[in-house]
Design an enzyme around this catalytic site. Sequence first.
Site: not given
Ligand code: UDP
Ligand code: MG
Length: 175
Positions: A11, A59, A100, A111, A125, A128
């Site tokens: 990212k 968000f 996450t 992360r 983080n 992706h």
């Molecule tokens: N994210 C965030 N706050 C949250 C949940 C997610 O800022 O409470 C952001 C974070 O950058 C995350 C992305 O949204 O990587 C996608 O969320 P997801 O739940 O798919 O998590 P991931 O699969 O990336 O672990």
């Molecule tokens: Mg995800």
Amino acid sequence: MPVEQLLILIKPDGIKKSLTGNILTKLSEARMVIVAAKVVKVSEELARNHYCQLSSKPFFKELVDYIQGKIYGEPWDRVLAFVYQGEDAISRMRKIAGATNPEEADPVSIRGAYGRITTKGVYENVVHCSSEASESEREIKLWFKPDEIVKLMYPTKKIFLEKEERVVWDDRVVR
Ligand code: UDP
Ligand code: MG
């Protein structure tokens, strides 16, 4: 173990923090192969589509701005996109990427080591990582065309386009 493929993005915060090498080194511990790679300036459409499952979250707007690198601007407003393939690739790569929330992630994960939570509450983080096979198929097809992947994993078909516009190198222009 099944052979799987997944989308990994470095990212914009990972690019800005000059973490590309560190992240790729960490990911290489899983012994997966890279079957596609490119740098992408993310459009709003691609950003919204990529995170469509989160469109109702409070968000979402910040998330779309984040993956586009809007807060960083030139030359950090881009991502590096990869398709990795290998046995049990998704869970193995997710483990190396970490949870996450960077504060909850294993400190030795990508992360956990490099992520932060912004004052606006966005989890920056740095990577992706697709989290399941149906998601990775959707994401790989969203980010890559078949001819950008060296080893095809999904069926393809040939279509004939009549008036497709394409930008090509122009060696006649004196610069
Ligand atoms: N994210 C965030 N706050 C949250 C949940 C997610 O800022 O409470 C952001 C974070 O950058 C995350 C992305 O949204 O990587 C996608 O969320 P997801 O739940 O798919 O998590 P991931 O699969 O990336 O672990
Ligand atoms: Mg995800």
